[in-house]
Design a protein around this motif. Sequence first.
Motif, mmCIF file in Angstrom:
data_model
loop_
_atom_site.group_PDB
_atom_site.id
_atom_site.type_symbol
_atom_site.label_atom_id
_atom_site.label_comp_id
_atom_site.label_asym_id
_atom_site.label_seq_id
_atom_site.Cartn_x
_atom_site.Cartn_y
_atom_site.Cartn_z
ATOM 1 N N ALA A 52 0.867 -1.173 0.000
ATOM 2 C CA ALA A 52 0.000 0.000 0.000
ATOM 3 C C ALA A 52 0.910 1.231 0.000
ATOM 4 N N VAL A 53 0.491 2.266 -0.698
ATOM 5 C CA VAL A 53 1.316 3.467 -0.824
ATOM 6 C C VAL A 53 0.666 4.619 -0.067
ATOM 7 N N CYS A 54 1.426 5.171 0.851
ATOM 8 C CA CYS A 54 0.969 6.300 1.658
ATOM 9 C C CYS A 54 0.844 7.548 0.781
ATOM 10 N N PRO A 55 -0.149 8.399 1.064
ATOM 11 C CA PRO A 55 -0.317 9.607 0.251
ATOM 12 C C PRO A 55 0.760 10.663 0.488
ATOM 13 N N ILE A 56 1.552 10.510 1.543
ATOM 14 C CA ILE A 56 2.644 11.465 1.788
ATOM 15 C C ILE A 56 3.946 10.678 1.973
ATOM 16 N N THR A 57 5.061 11.373 1.874
ATOM 17 C CA THR A 57 6.369 10.724 1.982
ATOM 18 C C THR A 57 6.723 10.428 3.437
ATOM 19 N N GLU A 58 7.732 9.588 3.633
ATOM 20 C CA GLU A 58 8.195 9.297 4.995
ATOM 21 C C GLU A 58 8.760 10.554 5.660
ATOM 22 N N ASP A 59 9.374 11.431 4.873
ATOM 23 C CA ASP A 59 9.875 12.699 5.437
ATOM 24 C C ASP A 59 8.719 13.542 5.963
ATOM 25 N N GLU A 60 7.603 13.562 5.235
ATOM 26 C CA GLU A 60 6.433 14.321 5.679
ATOM 27 C C GLU A 60 5.798 13.684 6.917
ATOM 28 N N ILE A 61 5.799 12.348 6.966
ATOM 29 C CA ILE A 61 5.297 11.666 8.166
ATOM 30 C C ILE A 61 6.162 12.043 9.360
ATOM 31 N N THR A 62 7.470 12.000 9.178
ATOM 32 C CA THR A 62 8.407 12.350 10.252
ATOM 33 C C THR A 62 8.177 13.782 10.714
ATOM 34 N N GLU A 63 7.966 14.685 9.768
ATOM 35 C CA GLU A 63 7.700 16.090 10.106
ATOM 36 C C GLU A 63 6.444 16.204 10.971
ATOM 37 N N ARG A 64 5.396 15.494 10.598
ATOM 38 C CA ARG A 64 4.152 15.525 11.383
ATOM 39 C C ARG A 64 4.364 14.920 12.772
ATOM 40 N N LEU A 65 5.095 13.821 12.823
ATOM 41 C CA LEU A 65 5.357 13.180 14.117
ATOM 42 C C LEU A 65 6.131 14.110 15.053
ATOM 43 N N ASN A 66 7.031 14.878 14.488
ATOM 44 C CA ASN A 66 7.837 15.775 15.314
ATOM 45 C C ASN A 66 7.086 17.028 15.761
ATOM 46 N N GLN A 67 5.824 17.163 15.342
ATOM 47 C CA GLN A 67 4.968 18.251 15.821
ATOM 48 C C GLN A 67 4.091 17.806 16.995
ATOM 49 N N ILE A 68 4.242 16.564 17.400
ATOM 50 C CA ILE A 68 3.440 16.019 18.501
ATOM 51 C C ILE A 68 3.689 16.827 19.774
ATOM 52 N N GLU A 69 2.621 17.153 20.444
ATOM 53 C CA GLU A 69 2.694 17.981 21.659
ATOM 54 C C GLU A 69 3.559 17.336 22.743
ATOM 55 N N PHE A 70 3.449 16.025 22.916
ATOM 56 C CA PHE A 70 4.236 15.331 23.933
ATOM 57 C C PHE A 70 5.732 15.602 23.751
ATOM 58 N N LEU A 71 6.198 15.561 22.512
ATOM 59 C CA LEU A 71 7.625 15.769 22.243
ATOM 60 C C LEU A 71 8.038 17.223 22.461
ATOM 61 N N LYS A 72 7.131 18.144 22.181
ATOM 62 C CA LYS A 72 7.423 19.556 22.450
ATOM 63 C C LYS A 72 7.588 19.795 23.947
#
Length: 149
Positions: A52-72
Amino acid sequence: MKTILTLLLSIFFTGLSYGQFVAKMEVKEPIPGICNDKNVIAILPFDGQKEAVCPITEDEITERLNQIEFLKQNPKHKDKGMIGLIINCKGEVVQCKMDNETKSLELDKQIEEVFNNLGEWKPGKLNGKKVDTSKLYSFKISKGKITLE
């Protein structure tokens, strides 16, 4: 003895070339939205099998993950984990859950939320037919930043 062993190995590997390994996932509980709970495939790198192919790249997934409030809120957090997805034959994520949980239930929830909101996938295929597929993402967190592995 060597001749017999060589002959047996040749027959074995010739047989493998005609068959196709298909890894099916055992579905223990009903999953709403799944097309065929007896045919959820873990795609392998063989001919006729397409992930299955994700609609966004792994770099974009990583970018979204790094916006998680817990990590901030926890910039020195160190952890690792794995999340499993099931994408149905229509390209919808029908299950998303942590396979290897992190040390924080809140972080797990926030990671699942990101993966649940990636958009519509291109479904996986087996011999040209759209099928339900499973997909795993491993990640590492170092100094409050996630990287996919």
